[in-house]
Design a protein around this motif. Structure first.
Motif, mmCIF file in Angstrom:
data_model
loop_
_atom_site.group_PDB
_atom_site.id
_atom_site.type_symbol
_atom_site.label_atom_id
_atom_site.label_comp_id
_atom_site.label_asym_id
_atom_site.label_seq_id
_atom_site.Cartn_x
_atom_site.Cartn_y
_atom_site.Cartn_z
ATOM 1 N N TYR B 29 7.033 -17.026 -14.018
ATOM 2 C CA TYR B 29 5.938 -16.862 -13.056
ATOM 3 C C TYR B 29 5.462 -18.241 -12.580
ATOM 4 C CZ TYR B 29 1.897 -14.309 -11.128
ATOM 5 O OH TYR B 29 0.973 -13.732 -10.308
ATOM 6 N N LEU B 30 5.263 -19.132 -13.531
ATOM 7 C CA LEU B 30 4.788 -20.478 -13.209
ATOM 8 C C LEU B 30 5.770 -21.196 -12.288
ATOM 9 C CD1 LEU B 30 2.854 -22.899 -13.806
ATOM 10 C CD2 LEU B 30 4.350 -23.462 -15.715
ATOM 11 N N ILE B 31 7.063 -21.116 -12.634
ATOM 12 C CA ILE B 31 8.050 -21.876 -11.861
ATOM 13 C C ILE B 31 8.170 -21.337 -10.440
ATOM 14 C CG2 ILE B 31 10.521 -22.372 -11.696
ATOM 15 C CD1 ILE B 31 10.434 -23.368 -14.313
ATOM 16 N N VAL B 32 8.222 -20.004 -10.296
ATOM 17 C CA VAL B 32 8.372 -19.427 -8.961
ATOM 18 C C VAL B 32 7.199 -19.848 -8.077
ATOM 19 C CG1 VAL B 32 8.375 -17.280 -7.652
ATOM 20 C CG2 VAL B 32 9.795 -17.495 -9.667
ATOM 21 N N LEU B 60 5.594 -9.170 -10.169
ATOM 22 C CA LEU B 60 6.523 -8.047 -10.350
ATOM 23 C C LEU B 60 7.855 -8.531 -10.900
ATOM 24 C CD1 LEU B 60 6.138 -5.865 -7.136
ATOM 25 C CD2 LEU B 60 5.291 -5.418 -9.419
ATOM 26 N N LEU B 61 8.369 -9.618 -10.306
ATOM 27 C CA LEU B 61 9.672 -10.128 -10.729
ATOM 28 C C LEU B 61 9.612 -10.650 -12.165
ATOM 29 C CD1 LEU B 61 10.771 -11.932 -7.454
ATOM 30 C CD2 LEU B 61 11.463 -9.684 -8.282
ATOM 31 N N VAL B 136 -5.634 -3.746 -13.315
ATOM 32 C CA VAL B 136 -5.581 -2.316 -13.044
ATOM 33 C C VAL B 136 -4.193 -1.894 -12.558
ATOM 34 C CG1 VAL B 136 -6.469 -0.554 -11.466
ATOM 35 C CG2 VAL B 136 -8.039 -2.069 -12.637
ATOM 36 N N GLY B 137 -3.513 -2.788 -11.846
ATOM 37 C CA GLY B 137 -2.223 -2.429 -11.259
ATOM 38 C C GLY B 137 -1.039 -2.593 -12.195
ATOM 39 N N THR B 138 -1.134 -3.535 -13.169
ATOM 40 C CA THR B 138 0.043 -3.807 -14.004
ATOM 41 C C THR B 138 0.466 -2.662 -14.938
ATOM 42 O OG1 THR B 138 -1.475 -5.160 -15.308
ATOM 43 C CG2 THR B 138 0.152 -6.322 -13.981
ATOM 44 N N PRO B 139 -0.440 -1.755 -15.376
ATOM 45 C CA PRO B 139 0.087 -0.643 -16.182
ATOM 46 C C PRO B 139 1.181 0.130 -15.451
ATOM 47 C CG PRO B 139 -2.284 -0.694 -16.353
ATOM 48 C CD PRO B 139 -1.910 -1.725 -15.340
ATOM 49 N N ALA B 140 1.040 0.254 -14.122
ATOM 50 C CA ALA B 140 2.078 0.957 -13.370
ATOM 51 C C ALA B 140 3.420 0.244 -13.514
ATOM 52 C CB ALA B 140 1.687 1.052 -11.899
ATOM 53 N N LEU B 165 16.646 -0.019 -9.207
ATOM 54 C CA LEU B 165 16.053 1.306 -9.391
ATOM 55 C C LEU B 165 14.536 1.262 -9.321
ATOM 56 C CD1 LEU B 165 18.080 2.759 -12.402
ATOM 57 C CD2 LEU B 165 17.965 3.685 -10.104
ATOM 58 N N ILE B 166 13.968 0.221 -9.906
ATOM 59 C CA ILE B 166 12.536 0.248 -10.157
ATOM 60 C C ILE B 166 11.703 -0.457 -9.088
ATOM 61 C CG2 ILE B 166 10.795 -0.644 -11.772
ATOM 62 C CD1 ILE B 166 12.118 2.000 -12.515
ATOM 63 N N LEU B 167 12.239 -1.536 -8.497
ATOM 64 C CA LEU B 167 11.431 -2.272 -7.516
ATOM 65 C C LEU B 167 10.900 -1.389 -6.387
ATOM 66 C CD1 LEU B 167 13.013 -5.835 -7.330
ATOM 67 C CD2 LEU B 167 10.752 -5.198 -8.129
ATOM 68 N N PRO B 168 11.706 -0.457 -5.829
ATOM 69 C CA PRO B 168 11.147 0.406 -4.778
ATOM 70 C C PRO B 168 9.946 1.219 -5.251
ATOM 71 C CG PRO B 168 13.533 0.605 -4.847
ATOM 72 C CD PRO B 168 13.152 -0.212 -6.030
ATOM 73 N N LEU B 169 9.941 1.581 -6.530
ATOM 74 C CA LEU B 169 8.819 2.370 -7.037
ATOM 75 C C LEU B 169 7.531 1.551 -7.116
ATOM 76 C CD1 LEU B 169 10.474 4.361 -9.972
ATOM 77 C CD2 LEU B 169 10.053 5.102 -7.649
ATOM 78 N N TYR B 170 7.679 0.223 -7.090
ATOM 79 C CA TYR B 170 6.499 -0.634 -7.182
ATOM 80 C C TYR B 170 5.843 -0.863 -5.823
ATOM 81 C CZ TYR B 170 7.879 -1.940 -11.936
ATOM 82 O OH TYR B 170 8.186 -1.925 -13.260
ATOM 83 N N VAL B 171 6.489 -0.384 -4.746
ATOM 84 C CA VAL B 171 5.973 -0.665 -3.402
ATOM 85 C C VAL B 171 4.518 -0.213 -3.214
ATOM 86 C CG1 VAL B 171 6.268 -0.111 -0.959
ATOM 87 C CG2 VAL B 171 8.219 -0.840 -2.324
#
Lengths: 210, 223
Positions: B29-32, B60-61, B136-140, B165-171
């Motif tokens: 996270y820090l590097i990105v 997310l990444l 609040v959003g990270t549990p998802a 598979l999962i990234l689209p679900l995070y939209v």
């Protein structure tokens, strides 16, 4: 208590690994599964636990708890030991004791964990991370599960792998105590465990695709 | 329920002791985020405008990195089979593991986000809202991610498949998370609550759906 298997058929891929198998095992008796590699020993045990769905036939545990599935009344010892290398020997055993018997009293649990460590000759290794154990010691630790939570049916898949002769005798003693206490044990093994009063079920060789 | 807490405690203890997963996620996270200003140039207005989006996407990444391990270690050492026949329903086993992932990855990432916001010249008014929406959003992320982790359990190079598979679900989480933060910075505070409440609803939906779907996938994987 009696484990009854009636006309069981299990398919793995296109191959019918177990076909029309019927047998029963009574409490107070150990049933040894023998047979060449690929005969379906592991498949049979995993089907009894409930991991693999069977195509035909019935598996029932008479005299068991009807509310719970057979898997929940069984101890399953598979090829892997189910121990965490990041936890110490006693932490591993404590976790399984608390997870498998969550309602037991804490003091009783501690006593049983200590007894299990003593019986499996692991007391001196109690605080060592499981990562540093030898293969045989890991196996013994994995078997410790059998001693810290009571379950009537024991399904053992090659339980003697990587155990030395003394430990095999130890395991035989543990299984003997279990069946003497009215338990049931089904073990797939190539090494005779030295159990008197055990029945043998020989599974056939691998069949051609059906 | 005791078995649930026992499992949760064990997973948190293992995550703290091994430390690798948390460290990797935070480091990534820090590097990105640190590289973004280098790539985009020192345009403070631009950075501050896109900061909420960048912080969310990078989060997310980073969370995705450790998702693949959620069931994998237990599967490899045989624990998963034993957890499945332990008496605790497999749905609750999955829930305990997803919750442990959120506590050990989601929360640290959400708490690191405002620190990284400084690098992106994030509007000072947005800091509180940023942490709040991320918590609040990270549990998802953890609970929906558990579905992907369960589905790709036995796949070789499952990590890549997991992301697809999962990234689209995070939209939806991404859209409403960013909308909530943007509304706070644009002084359009009446737009904050609808976005924030939808974000909460998404997380609560994931809390229920995630374990159910993961348990179904795990049953297939154990065959």
């Amino acid at each position: 208590m009696q484990l009854t298997i009636d006309q069981l058929a299990v398919r793995r891929g296109s191959r019918l690994v177990i076909d029309d198998l019927s047998f029963s095992a009574k409490a107070g008796q150990a049933l040894l599964l023998t047979g060449p590699n690929g005969a379906g020993k592991t498949t049979l045990l995993r089907t009894i636990v409930g991991f693999i769905a069977h195509e035909r036939g019935t598996i029932s545990l008479e005299g068991g708890d009807d509310e719970r599935e057979i898997g929940e009344q069984s101890h399953y010892v598979g090829h892997a030991n189910g121990i965490k290398s990041g936890l110490s020997v006693s932490e591993n055993l404590t976790f399984w004791a608390e997870y498998l018997a969550p309602d037991a009293a804490r003091t009783e649990q501690r006593d049983r964990i200590f007894e299990a460590l003593e019986r499996l000759n692991l007391v001196s290794l109690e605080d060592i991370p499981a990562a540093y154990l030898s293969a045989g010691q890991k196996r013994r630790l994995g078997l410790g599960r059998l001693l810290v939570a009571d379950r009537p049916l024991w399904l053992l898949d090659e339980p003697t792998v990587s155990l030395d002769t003394a430990s095999v005798a130890l395991l035989a003693g543990i299984v003997k105590d279990h069946i003497a206490g009215g338990g049931l044990a089904v073990a797939a093994t190539h090494i005779p465990l030295g159990l008197e009063d055990s029945a043998e079920l020989r599974l056939g060789a691998a069949r051609a695709p059906a | 329920m005791n078995a649930f807490w026992t499992l949760l405690k064990r997973d948190i203890r293992l995550a703290m002791r091994e430390g690798g997963a948390i460290g990797t996620a935070l480091g990534f996270y820090l590097i990105v985020i640190a590289m973004l200003p280098l790539g985009l140039g020192p345009d403070l207005n631009l950075l501050s405008r896109i900061a909420p989006g960048l912080l969310w996407i990078a989060l997310l990444l980073s969370a995705l990195l450790s998702l693949g391990r959620m069931f994998e270690t237990d599967y490899e050492d045989g624990s998963l089979e034993l957890l499945a026949i332990g008496g605790l329903p497999l749905e609750l086993v999955a829930a305990a593991k997803a919750l442990a992932h959120w506590l050990t990855t989601g929360i640290p990432l959400a708490l690191l986000a405002p620190v990284l916001g400084i690098l992106l010249n994030l509007d000072i008014a947005a800091y509180g809202v940023l942490v709040l929406t991320m918590l609040v959003g990270t549990p998802a992320i953890s609970f929906l991610g558990s579905i992907g982790a369960a589905l790709t359990l036995r796949a070789r190079r499952g990590g890549l498949l997991l992301a697809l598979l999962i990234l689209p679900l995070y939209v939806p989480t991404l859209i409403y998370g960013i909308a909530a933060i943007s509304s706070a910075t644009l002084a359009a505070s009446e737009a904050f609550w609808p976005s924030f409440l939808i974000l909460s609803a998404l997380s609560m939906g994931a809390l229920v759906l995630g374990p159910l779907a993961s348990a179904a996938a795990l049953r297939i994987q154990l065959q």
